[in-house]
Scaffold this active site. Structure first.
Site, PDB file in Angstrom:
ATOM      1  N   LYS A 284     -15.719  30.944 -24.828  1.00 24.07           N
ATOM      2  CA  LYS A 284     -14.471  30.204 -24.728  1.00 24.07           C
ATOM      3  C   LYS A 284     -14.686  28.711 -24.498  1.00 24.07           C
ATOM      4  O   LYS A 284     -13.871  27.891 -24.903  1.00 24.07           O
ATOM      5  CB  LYS A 284     -13.596  30.815 -23.636  1.00 24.07           C
ATOM      6  CG  LYS A 284     -13.044  32.182 -24.037  1.00 24.07           C
ATOM      7  CD  LYS A 284     -12.198  32.786 -22.976  1.00 24.07           C
ATOM      8  CE  LYS A 284     -11.464  34.026 -23.484  1.00 24.07           C
ATOM      9  NZ  LYS A 284     -12.308  34.987 -24.184  1.00 24.07           N
TER      10      LYS A 284
ATOM     11  N   GLU B 231      -9.362  25.902 -15.964  1.00 24.88           N
ATOM     12  CA  GLU B 231      -8.241  25.254 -16.629  1.00 24.88           C
ATOM     13  C   GLU B 231      -7.148  24.930 -15.615  1.00 24.88           C
ATOM     14  O   GLU B 231      -7.018  25.614 -14.593  1.00 24.88           O
ATOM     15  CB  GLU B 231      -7.649  26.165 -17.716  1.00 24.88           C
ATOM     16  CG  GLU B 231      -8.563  26.391 -18.899  1.00 24.88           C
ATOM     17  CD  GLU B 231      -7.947  27.327 -19.921  1.00 24.88           C
ATOM     18  OE1 GLU B 231      -6.933  27.981 -19.576  1.00 24.88           O
ATOM     19  OE2 GLU B 231      -8.468  27.413 -21.029  1.00 24.88           O
TER      20      GLU B 231
ATOM     21  N   HIS C 273      -2.784  39.102 -14.873  1.00 25.11           N
ATOM     22  CA  HIS C 273      -3.102  38.440 -16.142  1.00 25.11           C
ATOM     23  C   HIS C 273      -3.215  39.431 -17.291  1.00 25.11           C
ATOM     24  O   HIS C 273      -3.759  39.106 -18.343  1.00 25.11           O
ATOM     25  CB  HIS C 273      -4.382  37.601 -16.036  1.00 25.11           C
ATOM     26  CG  HIS C 273      -4.372  36.649 -14.886  1.00 25.11           C
ATOM     27  ND1 HIS C 273      -3.547  35.553 -14.841  1.00 25.11           N
ATOM     28  CD2 HIS C 273      -5.051  36.649 -13.711  1.00 25.11           C
ATOM     29  CE1 HIS C 273      -3.733  34.906 -13.705  1.00 25.11           C
ATOM     30  NE2 HIS C 273      -4.625  35.556 -12.999  1.00 25.11           N
TER      31      HIS C 273
ATOM     32  N   ARG D  36      -9.644  40.114 -33.022  1.00 26.06           N
ATOM     33  CA  ARG D  36      -9.438  41.546 -33.251  1.00 26.06           C
ATOM     34  C   ARG D  36      -7.945  41.815 -33.350  1.00 26.06           C
ATOM     35  O   ARG D  36      -7.132  40.900 -33.204  1.00 26.06           O
ATOM     36  CB  ARG D  36     -10.015  42.345 -32.080  1.00 26.06           C
ATOM     37  CG  ARG D  36      -9.483  41.861 -30.723  1.00 26.06           C
ATOM     38  CD  ARG D  36      -9.852  42.764 -29.592  1.00 26.06           C
ATOM     39  NE  ARG D  36      -9.620  42.179 -28.288  1.00 26.06           N
ATOM     40  CZ  ARG D  36      -8.446  42.092 -27.681  1.00 26.06           C
ATOM     41  NH1 ARG D  36      -7.361  42.540 -28.295  1.00 26.06           N
ATOM     42  NH2 ARG D  36      -8.332  41.549 -26.478  1.00 26.06           N
TER      43      ARG D  36
END
Length: 687
Positions: free
Chosen positions: A126, A210, A245, A306
């Site tokens: 990421k 983040e 999450h 995916r």
């Protein structure tokens, strides 16, 4: 949008699905419709699972633990060779985003239903993906995505970005290895926990940081690319309602989307896919700042290389089978439709049914599914507007070894209001017995005024926690309705027409009389003191007359009429309501579009176990594995202090001290497997 690549025509007639549960069953459904032979793989825990029963052929690949079965590349490829499969569909999770697996498939001459290994690698890391997206002109959330993982540097980055921040596993997904950190005080503990989860789930402890937006919406775009240079987006989904999450309710299209914003996000998503040479189905996830929607502020979060769990809502609004698109693209065919041919029709919701207990912090649940079904007839639902993608059936076992999602309930309507009404009706008709699930919690979510008004953000559950977890206090009407269901069951239990076999209060030459004892289940409000049972006294002059119920001073005229399926019509003092009524053991369950009421039926021949419960927070709340012990025996601790960490169904759960005192001894060590209810440690509370 197009790009230039070389077509790859690779035809196959046998498809192996390298997954389990509902996604394996869903992929097989489309594959068989297309004339393909299907092959399942299974672990020892799944030898008789639904996906194994649905396949044309099945191959054992190892023991129960995923690392010894579903995550073994060599075992999956051996199964493909043994069965003659020319292609492998990975589903989602497990090996679906494993670039090494894709490479191994290519080397074995087997078609991988998904993107090339290079695309997976580009988005799998990421931190590196953020840099590529910035290059492609895709907006990014402020954060740290570097390779230096020094604790002090990460803490400094968090301070620079500004709390709250979100810690995320660099190779993460599905909420694993992810935590919100509100201040510097909790940073190190959160970092350590994220790293453990990330190492266990992805074999990579690296983190990125983040800025945590306080009112973001989670909006993702479905993209598709082929080997002929074509790329399209199949519009967006709103997945804002989440716990830990992980998504709980999803919908398409996203509410309050303008045509301009939809186009901007869609084109940005296709740019992201084309930047990494993508092929097949993918999802580009964005955070949409709900406080700045007028400025169209959206930020790239990640790309899932995916098929997504929530892909059915896209299928519902577009009329397209995305698995069929995947298979055709893998065979070298061009995309079935161009961008200007794709349209949105109506609205769709998906509710994820988990084996978990929301009242106990969403702890995963296991057990035997005594019954699993959707009562379409009883709820008066149109089967063309309701879809249940399930990995289980009545009689199946829910294992501790895998993700707790049992099924997905998907509905469609002409608009959002109609689809939401159908969702609530379908949730009431969903009948699951034997295993604790989040069904009732999903209905509370879907019927909440803020959700109906589409006031969404990723902290929706947190913001409305009081409403969503409020203990339902049954009314006199609820007790009367439950008593009617109990009497109806007693009447149907009679072995013959003889009055001596009847259990429903029948008396010769006298009023029928009966008493029904009811109580609120302890599991409904585990922290509340045990309530006194309610006794409903009932009488009626003859069999065709309504019952007269006396509930401590309240008298009601009551009658029940059985309808289709589990549906009943209950009339109380002239007010008639249609309900789904069923028994889960000796618990009476009443459900309608407004929610659910559960009452224990204290039958005269049943033992009241309520007074024999031995409550202890020192027993294992679920089946799982001990990850780490956090204190030394003999160390003084305060109430609420973390004592040990368990892992179950891919998530960590921290167990805390029930009072001030000390741990005398632990009964298990890190790495040990424990069963639900086992005593974990000996604890001595302070006097």
């Amino acid at each position: 949008m197009t790009r230039t690549t070389s077509p790859r025509a690779q035809h196959f007639d046998t498809l192996l699905v390298a997954n389990r549960g509902e996604i394996a069953c869903r992929v097989m459904r489309t594959a068989r419709r297309m004339g393909l032979r299907t092959v399942a793989v299974y672990s020892d825990a799944d030898a008789n699972a639904r996906h194994v029963r649905k396949a044309d052929e099945a191959v054992r690949i190892g023991p129960a633990a995923a690392r010894d079965s579903y995550l073994r590349v060599d075992a999956v490829l051996k199964a493909a060779r043994r069965s003659g499969a020319g292609a492998i569909h990975p589903g989602y999770g497990f090996l679906s985003e494993n670039a090494d697996f894709v490479t191994a498939c290519a080397e074995a001459g087997i078609v991988f239903i998904g993107p090339p290994a290079t695309a997976i690698s580009a988005m799998g890391d990421k931190s590196a993906a953020k840099a590529r997206m910035e290059k492609a002109g895709v907006p990014l959330v402020p954060g740290y995505h570097g390779d230096d993982q020094d604790d002090a540097l990460l803490r400094a980055a968090a301070e620079r970005i500004g709390y709250p921040v979100l810690l995320k596993a660099s190779r993460g997904g599905g909420g694993k290895g992810m935590r919100v950190v509100e201040s510097g005080e909790g940073f190190q503990a959160a970092l350590d926990g994220c790293r453990r989860e990330s190492q266990a789930a992805f074999n990579d402890p690296r983190m990125l940081i983040e800025k945590y937006l306080t009112q973001p919406r989670h909006v993702e775009v479905q993209v598709f690319c082929d080997t002929h240079g074509n790329g399209v987006y199949l519009f967006e989904r709103d997945c804002s309602v989440q716990r830990r999450h992980q998504k709980v309710l999803e919908e398409a299209p996203a509410p309050s989307m303008t045509a301009e914003l939809r186009r901007e996000m869609g084109e940005a998503a296709v740019r992201a896919a084309q930047e990494i040479g993508y092929v097949g189905a993918g999802t580009v996830e964005f955070l949409l700042d709900s406080s700045q929607e007028q400025d169209s502020r959206f930020y790239f979060m990640e790309m899932n290389t995916r098929l997504q769990v929530e892909h059915p809502v896209t299928e519902m609004i577009t009329g397209q089978d995305l698995v069929e698109w995947q298979l055709r693209v893998a065979m070298g065919e061009p995309l079935p439709l161009a961008q200007d041919a794709l349209t949105i029709t109506g609205h769709s919701f998906e509710a994820r049914l988990y084996a978990e207990d929301p009242a106990q912090g969403f702890l995963p649940a296991t057990g035997h599914l005594e019954h699993f079904g959707l009562d379409l007839a009883g709820a008066g639902l149109d089967p063309t507007q309701v879809r249940l993608d399930s990995g289980v059936e009545s009689g199946d076992e829910v294992s501790m070894h895998y993700d707790p999602m049992l099924a997905k309930l998907i509905v469609h309507g002409d608009d959002r209001d109609q689809a939401l009404a159908t969702l609530n009706r379908a949730l009431a008709a969903l009948d699951v017995r034997g295993v604790v699930t989040n069904r009732a919690f999903l209905q509370r979510l879907a019927s909440h005024p803020a959700f109906r008004a589409a006031k969404l953000d990723t902290r929706f559950i947190e913001h409305h926690h009081v409403d969503l977890f409020a203990v339902h206090e049954p009314s006199a009407e609820d007790y009367a309705s439950a008593a009617l269901v109990a009497l109806d069951r007693l009447g149907r239990e009679s072995k013959s027409d003889s009055p001596w076999d009847r259990h429903d209060g029948f008396r010769l030459n006298a009023d029928h009389r009966i008493r029904v004892g009811l109580n609120v289940p302890k599991a409904t409000a585990p922290q509340s003191p045990a309530a006194e049972p309610i006794v409903v006294d009932g009488s009626r002059p003859h069999e065709d007359a309504p019952w007269r119920f006396d509930l401590g001073g309240t008298t009601l005229s009551a009658n029940l009429q059985r309808l289709d399926g589990d549906a009943v019509a209950i009339t109380l003092d002239g007010h008639r309501r249609r309900l789904q009524a069923r028994l889960d053991g000796d618990t009476i369950v009443l459900a309608d579009t407004q929610g659910e009421t559960r009452l224990d039926w204290l039958r005269a021949d049943a033992v009241d176990h309520g007074h024999h419960e031995a409550e202890s927070t020192l027993t294992a709340p679920m089946h799982g594995t001990v990850v780490t012990l956090l204190v030394e025996p003999g160390t003084p601790v305060e109430k609420g202090m973390p004592l040990m960490v368990m892992e179950a169904m891919k998530m960590e759960h921290t167990l805390s001290a029930p009072a001030d005192g000390q741990v005398v001894s632990f009964h298990f060590a890190a790495g040990d497997t424990v069963s639900q209810g086992e005593v974990l440690l000996e604890f001595a509370a302070d006097e």
